[in-house]
Design a protein around this motif. Structure first.
Motif, PDB file in Angstrom:
ATOM      1  N   ASN A 171      -5.706   5.495   1.430  1.00  0.00           N
ATOM      2  CA  ASN A 171      -4.826   4.092   1.072  1.00  0.00           C
ATOM      3  C   ASN A 171      -5.067   3.730  -0.428  1.00  0.00           C
ATOM      4  OD1 ASN A 171      -3.914   3.405   3.860  1.00  0.00           O
ATOM      5  ND2 ASN A 171      -6.104   3.043   4.166  1.00  0.00           N
ATOM      6  N   TYR A 172      -3.984   3.434  -1.166  1.00  0.00           N
ATOM      7  CA  TYR A 172      -3.929   2.963  -2.643  1.00  0.00           C
ATOM      8  C   TYR A 172      -3.268   1.771  -2.569  1.00  0.00           C
ATOM      9  CZ  TYR A 172      -3.304   3.250  -7.477  1.00  0.00           C
ATOM     10  OH  TYR A 172      -3.764   3.027  -8.851  1.00  0.00           O
ATOM     11  N   LYS A 211      -6.844   9.738   5.813  1.00  0.00           N
ATOM     12  CA  LYS A 211      -5.814   8.998   5.047  1.00  0.00           C
ATOM     13  C   LYS A 211      -6.436   8.500   3.870  1.00  0.00           C
ATOM     14  CE  LYS A 211      -2.871   5.038   5.826  1.00  0.00           C
ATOM     15  NZ  LYS A 211      -2.923   3.490   6.583  1.00  0.00           N
ATOM     16  N   HIS A 265       0.125   5.727   0.734  1.00  0.00           N
ATOM     17  CA  HIS A 265      -1.074   6.486   1.621  1.00  0.00           C
ATOM     18  C   HIS A 265      -0.752   7.905   1.179  1.00  0.00           C
ATOM     19  CE1 HIS A 265       2.093   5.567   4.865  1.00  0.00           C
ATOM     20  NE2 HIS A 265       2.009   6.903   4.673  1.00  0.00           N
ATOM     21  N   VAL A 293       0.875  -1.272  -0.014  1.00  0.00           N
ATOM     22  CA  VAL A 293       0.077  -0.010  -0.091  1.00  0.00           C
ATOM     23  C   VAL A 293       0.868   1.321  -0.148  1.00  0.00           C
ATOM     24  CG1 VAL A 293       0.005  -0.038   2.615  1.00  0.00           C
ATOM     25  CG2 VAL A 293      -1.986   1.320   1.155  1.00  0.00           C
TER      26      VAL A 293
END
Length: 335
Positions: free
Chosen positions: A204-205, A202, A132, A130
């Motif tokens: 998240n990717y 936040k 972020h 991830v």
């Protein structure tokens, strides 16, 4: 020092069908072997349009005590505003790498705001799949726009619109959580800093991962915040630990997912439970989520609310400044 971003690693990994060893979890953590498959956890769903306040207080109390997680529907944040929030967040992560790096966490910087990859100490140097972006969105005195994307151009306006609507939902939830403990409506919020309560967004990717059965997006944890209000995209990935097992959580379209965090567990002296959760990743699709953490100001001291303490129910947690709690948690030190 060049930091490797998961998004870049993913594009190379997808070409050769493998992932670097630091993303492969030990066997007792791998989703393939630790998830109860074929069962989706139906966490409580609460309709905020219900006019019966007592019923809402009771259902939020039960969900927070027994589950530490619930979903709310009819929360008054329009699907259009949520779609716009998701759109501008996705557009930021699709920008050229150098543009994202312009708002990366500076080297040696001790805060969490900014674009980044690693967040906390990980056992055996393992990594989550991830990238972020963190930035505070409320109150205005806590905002540092250097960590807000300049592109897409509508990013700031969209996030401010979402935040203004979210604050109403958050105040309502904190009021219900307070009344569930037999307190006045505003007492929980006061125990978290009152009007100085900080909203930290936040994003998240989680890019597609060729070996999703071996990797995790975010490792098992409880949130440090009081509550977390989360918007997911349509790709499943949230898992909750319940009765000794990991389960997928079923999403409901346009619902907000509410996590009880550590500060709420502390304030309630353990009546409300901070939810232990993790995230998995997907082979074909990018998963994204937008958690909003409601945090006390860093110098604010949080401890069990005195009205909940008596001879038969002594304090189970220390009272400490939020920044000290965060430092211990991120560095895996005892609280």
């Amino acid at each position: 020092m060049e930091i490797e971003r998961v998004q870049e690693i993913a594009s190379l990994s997808n070409l050769n069908g493998t992932i670097p060893i630091e993303f492969i979890r030990s066997e007792n953590e791998q989703p393939a072997t630790t998830t109860i498959h074929g069962v989706t956890l139906e966490v409580p769903v609460i309709d905020l349009s219900d006019l019966d306040d007592q019923k809402l207080v009771a259902s939020i109390f039960e969900a927070s005590k027994d589950w530490g997680i619930f979903q709310v529907v009819n929360h008054d944040i329009t699907s259009e505003v949520i779609s716009k929030l998701q759109k501008v967040g996705k557009e930021f992560f699709e920008l050229p790498q150098e543009e994202k790096e312009a708002i990366a966490k500076p080297v040696g910087y001790k805060g969490v705001e900014g674009y980044g990859t690693k967040l906390q100490k990980e056992v055996e140097g393992k990594k989550g799949w991830v990238d972020h972006l963190f930035h505070r969105v409320w109150p205005p005195s806590a905002i540092n726009y250097q960590f807000w994307p300049k592109n897409p151009p509508s990013y700031r306006e969209t996030n401010e619109q979402y935040t203004s609507m979210l604050i109403g939902v958050a105040n309502k939830l904190l009021g219900f959580l307070s009344k569930g403990l037999g307190l006045e409506e505003g007492e929980i919020k006061q125990g978290l800093g009152g009007e100085d309560l900080t909203y930290m967004l936040k994003i998240n990717y989680y890019p597609p991962c060729p070996c999703p059965e071996l990797a995790l997006g975010v490792v098992p944890h409880t949130d440090m915040s009081s509550i977390t209000i989360l918007v997911p995209n349509e790709v499943q990935g949230l898992q909750v630990f319940k009765d000794g097992h990991w389960y997928d959580v079923a999403y409901i379209p346009n619902a907000l997912i509410i996590h009880i965090g550590d500060q709420m567990e502390i304030l309630s002296n353990g009546i409300y439970k901070s939810v232990y959760h993790r995230t998995t990743v997907n082979k074909e699709k990018t998963r994204m989520s937008w958690p909003m953490f409601l945090e006390p100001p860093s110098e604010f001291e949080v401890g069990p609310i005195p009205k909940l303490i008596n001879q038969d129910n002594p304090p189970k947690y220390k009272t400490k400044k939020y920044k000290d709690y965060v430092y211990c948690k991120l560095n895996k030190l005892p609280q």
